[in-house]
Scaffold this motif. Structure first.
Motif, PDB file in Angstrom:
ATOM      1  N   THR A  44       0.822  -1.208   0.000  1.00 43.61           N
ATOM      2  CA  THR A  44       0.000   0.000   0.000  1.00 43.61           C
ATOM      3  C   THR A  44       0.857   1.259   0.000  1.00 43.61           C
ATOM      4  O   THR A  44       0.569   2.225  -0.718  1.00 43.61           O
ATOM      5  N   THR A  62      -3.693   9.910  -0.200  1.00 44.56           N
ATOM      6  CA  THR A  62      -3.940   8.917   0.843  1.00 44.56           C
ATOM      7  C   THR A  62      -4.700   7.747   0.231  1.00 44.56           C
ATOM      8  O   THR A  62      -5.697   7.949  -0.470  1.00 44.56           O
ATOM      9  N   THR A  64      -6.532   4.092   1.276  1.00 45.59           N
ATOM     10  CA  THR A  64      -7.029   3.284   2.395  1.00 45.59           C
ATOM     11  C   THR A  64      -7.734   2.041   1.874  1.00 45.59           C
ATOM     12  O   THR A  64      -8.638   2.140   1.031  1.00 45.59           O
ATOM     13  N   ASP A  66     -10.079  -1.018   3.108  1.00 40.98           N
ATOM     14  CA  ASP A  66     -10.959  -1.476   4.182  1.00 40.98           C
ATOM     15  C   ASP A  66     -11.773  -2.644   3.652  1.00 40.98           C
ATOM     16  O   ASP A  66     -12.891  -2.473   3.169  1.00 40.98           O
ATOM     17  N   LYS A  73      -8.092  -1.817   8.777  1.00 43.01           N
ATOM     18  CA  LYS A  73      -7.779  -0.853   7.722  1.00 43.01           C
ATOM     19  C   LYS A  73      -6.268  -0.767   7.491  1.00 43.01           C
ATOM     20  O   LYS A  73      -5.481  -0.824   8.438  1.00 43.01           O
ATOM     21  N   THR A  75      -3.634   1.837   5.613  1.00 44.49           N
ATOM     22  CA  THR A  75      -3.631   3.201   5.089  1.00 44.49           C
ATOM     23  C   THR A  75      -2.207   3.681   4.836  1.00 44.49           C
ATOM     24  O   THR A  75      -1.294   3.361   5.601  1.00 44.49           O
ATOM     25  N   ASP A  77      -0.082   7.388   3.393  1.00 41.47           N
ATOM     26  CA  ASP A  77      -0.037   8.763   2.889  1.00 41.47           C
ATOM     27  C   ASP A  77       1.289   8.949   2.171  1.00 41.47           C
ATOM     28  O   ASP A  77       2.338   8.554   2.695  1.00 41.47           O
ATOM     29  N   GLY A  86       2.608   5.008   6.834  1.00 39.42           N
ATOM     30  CA  GLY A  86       1.485   4.087   6.723  1.00 39.42           C
ATOM     31  C   GLY A  86       1.203   3.393   8.029  1.00 39.42           C
ATOM     32  O   GLY A  86       2.035   3.395   8.956  1.00 39.42           O
ATOM     33  N   SER A 130     -13.503   6.020  -4.865  1.00 40.70           N
ATOM     34  CA  SER A 130     -13.416   4.687  -4.271  1.00 40.70           C
ATOM     35  C   SER A 130     -14.035   3.671  -5.208  1.00 40.70           C
ATOM     36  O   SER A 130     -14.838   4.011  -6.085  1.00 40.70           O
TER      37      SER A 130
END
Length: 292
Positions: A44, A62, A64, A66, A73, A75, A77, A86, A130
């Motif tokens: 990620t 960012t 994410t 989920d 989660k 995540t 940045d 992260g 998304s």
């Protein structure tokens, strides 16, 4: 080999490739990640760096995941200057290898959910898109996101190799996109190359840098290598920023911390710990009271 990202173009195609082994190891250290979490978070973060590569300075992205899997989660940045941070909800998830004998990232992330991408581009409101997850393996999900949400045909490859000592021994990724003027011949050559290229983590383990990865992806093309950017895990947290978070608490909560005589706040993204004395908390309480 230091972590880095290279941009390149060829006739009808552009590609970004990155080596991220060191920053993945930094994330493993900071979050005490088991292999499944290390692979999911590493992929990620690498994906976020690739997405950030086409942003302007001072912008950010960012990503994410989920998927309602046991990892929670995931995540990351990233900014185009080459910095990423992260976090993963449950870093100690332990799963058996999947049917292909590989780390079961999809089982950890889950596929019953969404991937969300938010681009901070200097506009008043960030741009968020998304799409539903396909398999939770990160790369295919980001490829699908770019096509479904941004109408950009792409191929994303991401990989993280973790040894038995929970150490990353090879991590990297690529983002390949045909340009609008790409011919059918170009697209066919790209598809053939992608079908024969090794996993990006194995390429990195074998010693290939980002230019070497691009050369594998663009066999038969005249490649024009553009910029190279150093990459690193770096968080934006600081004691000043944490103080501002504490100021946003209710007065009763701040008063409770003052009565405790001390507080410790841990950054969700990097695990850095910030200690506050009773005197520091009293100053924050008085400042918050004056602002009410």
């Amino acid at each position: 080999m230091k972590d880095h990202l290279v941009k390149a173009v060829a006739d009808g195609v552009r590609v970004y490739a990155a080596v991220t082994t060191d920053l993945v190891n930094e994330a493993i250290r900071r979050h005490d990640c088991y292999p499944v979490a290390a692979a999911a978070l590493g992929r990620t973060m690498t994906g976020a760096l690739l997405f950030a590569a086409n942003l302007k300075n001072k912008e950010a992205v960012t990503i994410t995941f989920d998927g309602h899997g046991p990892l929670g989660k995931v995540t990351a940045d990233a900014v185009p200057e080459g910095f990423v941070r992260g976090a993963v909800g449950n870093p100690h998830v332990n799963l058996p290898l999947n049917a292909k004998g590989k780390i079961d990232v999809g089982g950890g992330v889950g596929a019953d959910g969404m991937v969300t991408v938010t681009r901070f581009t200097g506009l008043r409101n960030p741009v968020t898109g998304s799409t539903a997850l396909t398999d939770g393996e990160i790369a295919d999900d980001l490829t699908k996101y770019l096509y479904d949400s941004e109408q950009t045909p792409s191929s994303v490859g991401l990989g993280v190799l973790v040894d038995p000592d929970f150490r990353c021994i090879g991590a990297g990724g690529f983002l390949l996109q045909p340009l609008p003027d790409a011919t059918e011949e170009t697209i066919g050559q790209l598809e053939d190359n992608l079908s024969h290229v090794q996993s990006v983590s194995h390429l990195v383990e074998q010693g290939l840098d980002a230019k070497g990865i691009i050369a594998e992806l663009l066999r038969g093309f005249a490649v024009d290598y553009l910029t190279t950017t150093d990459l690193a895990f770096r968080c934006t947290c600081s004691k000043q920023r944490i103080s501002e978070v504490l100021l946003s608490l209710g007065l009763n909560d701040l008063k409770s911390l003052v009565e405790d005589g001390k507080a410790e706040v841990v950054c969700h993204f990097c695990g850095e710990r910030y200690a506050f004395t009773g005197e520091e908390l009293q100053v924050l309480y008085e400042k918050a009271a004056a602002q009410r």
